[in-house]
Scaffold this active site. Structure first.
Site, mmCIF file in Angstrom:
data_model
loop_
_atom_site.group_PDB
_atom_site.id
_atom_site.type_symbol
_atom_site.label_atom_id
_atom_site.label_comp_id
_atom_site.label_asym_id
_atom_site.label_seq_id
_atom_site.Cartn_x
_atom_site.Cartn_y
_atom_site.Cartn_z
ATOM 1 C CD GLU A 225 -21.175 3.801 -21.806
ATOM 2 O OE1 GLU A 225 -20.165 3.888 -21.081
ATOM 3 O OE2 GLU A 225 -22.307 4.178 -21.438
ATOM 4 C CE LYS A 227 -22.936 -6.169 -22.629
ATOM 5 N NZ LYS A 227 -22.207 -6.961 -21.647
ATOM 6 N NE ARG A 232 -24.494 -2.093 -15.444
ATOM 7 C CZ ARG A 232 -25.732 -2.130 -15.954
ATOM 8 N NH1 ARG A 232 -26.171 -3.246 -16.516
ATOM 9 N NH2 ARG A 232 -26.495 -1.062 -15.904
ATOM 10 N NE ARG A 247 -27.702 -8.835 -15.326
ATOM 11 C CZ ARG A 247 -27.744 -9.039 -16.615
ATOM 12 N NH1 ARG A 247 -26.692 -8.744 -17.357
ATOM 13 N NH2 ARG A 247 -28.795 -9.553 -17.194
ATOM 14 C CD GLU A 272 -18.734 -4.670 -16.941
ATOM 15 O OE1 GLU A 272 -18.708 -5.870 -17.266
ATOM 16 O OE2 GLU A 272 -19.780 -3.993 -16.882
ATOM 17 N NE ARG A 398 -39.428 -0.604 -17.477
ATOM 18 C CZ ARG A 398 -39.931 0.385 -16.738
ATOM 19 N NH1 ARG A 398 -40.229 1.545 -17.312
ATOM 20 N NH2 ARG A 398 -40.135 0.226 -15.452
ATOM 21 C CE LYS A 404 -27.829 -8.239 -23.772
ATOM 22 N NZ LYS A 404 -27.724 -9.066 -22.554
#
Length: 537
Positions: A225, A227, A232, A247, A272, A398, A404
């Site tokens: 998807e 960015k 955020r 964030r 976002e 993780r 990204k």
């Protein structure tokens, strides 16, 4: 104050992350309540002493020393708190005793109780009782700008490790508590159960992504998807209250009241924050899905009060990525594809003028996705996100779950025009650089106009060379800023560029950083502003 001053001093001169964790952990274990609670609040940026302002501190020191000496010292040192701490007159012999030490609790409680007019006198009395390093700690505490190389997350991690807690559990309850966090330390030391915030609109740690560095993923395992280039945010509605968190976990509800007012469905969403493209501000170049550039969003950021004109000109909305809670049901352990399905059923219940769903990218394989990404030069698109379809929503980064894949940066050759001293470890170096491009060929009367400012992208060795260049080629001084000879060229990388009425050049770069120092290139051959305008979204 002695123990807190020693902690800050050691943190400033410690580079190792593990060593910083150990220093903070030892302090928290050995320091009694409530001092340690105020200390962790200061380290995480959650301690607010609004009665103390930098202007008042400057006024105090100029009453006690030569104002010219202070100004020259501040320019050299690069930090007001450090300069004042060093210049403040030492306490008379015998006036300070170990039997009457200032504690953090004493300092914070006193300063929180005072008005802005009374606080400076009380602060001065405290400074008179302290040694220079303690004065530095007090001033940093009072102004809220510690700058000791410790992020809020690192401080919370240190607390968790010191007492054998899970850092994500600490994050989960953090925003339901207030300094000096007595309940938190009661839990940490086994005197009480873990605090719970089931009925409070608290922040949950975000799931983050690793950069995709020249890697390839199988789209059978990963969904793609866009960015989006906003900020955020996490939307929380529980117990009849709505909160909007950044964030970093900062509560930004007051800055975006229309978004909070529109979210009245119980749950927790991840998305976002963007601005619609139909406003009247500069650089509102909307993409085909209605989002304006980040430059438009900046008009709304950091404001405690938002005018009706601002709400009308820069209407905010949230493009939703994920769902953490549906009502009281915790979905974070569910795989991404299940959460996506739940999100798709959740979004229709929301106000469509304020919320929409981030669309997935339809690509047959990774090669096609790379081709789609390479053509993405819209002002509101920052790149591509790749999310493993079976991934749970876990705090932090993780490996192997989310990636990204930012679009390749744009590059321009620019001429160094001005330099300013940095702060903290860079306070002795000219490390903040303003650079410009030509309005036309300089041989035909073109002039340089600033197009951006950067303070990253170079090595420590290059910083020393640049600092030397600034000192040896200064042609004018404006307070802490030096104007230099227009001979040094930087290759500047930036994510995007936008039209701007606030800049004389008419453009503003997004995330500029110095990618190369072009000693081989004459300044006259640097880029023209017309070249940058071709990239304006």
């Amino acid at each position: 104050m002695r123990a807190f001053a020693d902690l800050l001093d050691r943190l400033i001169y410690t580079r190792s992350r593990n060593a910083k964790l150990a220093l903070i952990g030892t302090y928290l274990r050995e320091t009694p309540d409530p001092d340690r609670g105020w200390a962790i609040a200061a380290l995480t940026g959650d301690l607010d002493l609004p009665a103390v302002k930098s202007a008042a501190i400057r006024a105090l020191i100029t009453e006690r020393t030569d104002p010219v000496l202070f100004a020259m010292s501040r320019d050299f040192v690069g930090d007001t708190a450090e300069t004042v701490a060093l210049l403040w007159p030492e306490p008379p012999p015998g006036s300070v005793t170990d039997a009457d030490p200032l504690t953090l609790d004493t300092v914070v409680t006193r300063l929180r109780s005072l008005s802005r007019s009374d606080a400076p006198r009380a602060l001065a009395a405290m400074l008179d009782r302290l040694e220079s390093d303690e004065r530095f700690a007090l001033l940093k505490l009072a102004t809220g700008g510690l700058r000791v190389g410790v992020s809020a997350r690192l401080a919370k991690t240190a607390l968790a490790q010191a007492f054998g807690l899970d850092v994500d559990a600490v994050e989960e309850v953090w925003h339901g508590l207030a300094p000096p966090y007595t309940e938190l330390f009661d839990w940490a030391e086994g005197r009480a159960e873990q605090p719970h915030a089931a009925d409070l609109p608290v922040f949950r740690p975000f799931m983050l992504a690793h950069p995709l560095d020249d890697g390839v993923v199988d789209l059978a395992d990963y969904a793609a998807e866009w960015k989006w280039d906003g900020i955020r945010v996490q939307l929380v509605h529980v117990g009849g209250e709505t909160r909007l968190y950044s964030r970093a976990g900062d509560d930004i509800t007051a800055a975006f009241p229309e978004v909070a007012a529109a979210f009245r469905t119980p749950g927790v969403l991840d998305g976002e924050l963007l601005v619609r493209g139909q406003g009247q501000g500069d650089a509102l170049h909307a993409d085909d899905t209605g989002a304006a550039s980040f430059n438009a969003l900046q008009q709304r950021l950091g404001r405690k009060l938002v005018s009706k004109a601002m709400l009308a000109d820069y209407p905010a909305f949230v493009r939703l990525y994920d769902i953490l809670f549906d009502g009281a049901e915790d979905l974070r352990e569910r795989p991404w594809h299940e959460r996506r399905a739940r999100l798709e059923t959740f979004v229709p219940r929301l106000d469509p003028t304020t919320f929409d769903l981030s669309r997935l990218i339809d690509a047959a394989d990774f090669a096609e996705l790379a081709n789609i990404r390479s053509r993405a030069r819209d002002s509101a698109i920052e790149g591509v996100m790749l999310k493993r379809r079976d991934s749970p929503y876990v705090a932090g980064r993780r490996v192997g779950l989310w990636y990204k894949w930012k679009r390749d940066p744009l590059v321009a050759d620019c001429v160094l025009m001005y330099a300013q001293r940095g702060s903290g470890k860079r306070s002795s170096f000219y490390s903040d650089y303003t650079f410009g491009c030509w309005t036309a060929d300089p041989a035909q009367g073109g002039e340089l106009l600033p197009v951006g400012k950067a303070y990253s992208g170079f090595t420590d060795a290059e910083l020393k060379d640049l600092d030397r260049f600034v000192r040896q080629h200064t042609i004018n001084r404006f307070g802490p800023v030096r104007e230099v000879e227009k001979t040094l060229v930087f290759e500047v990388a930036f994510d995007s560029i936008h039209a701007s009425k606030r800049h004389k050049s008419g453009v503003a770069m997004r995330f500029p950083r110095i990618s190369r120092i072009r000693l081989d290139k004459p300044a006259a051959e640097a880029d023209h502003i017309a070249t940058l305008l071709k990239w304006v979204s």
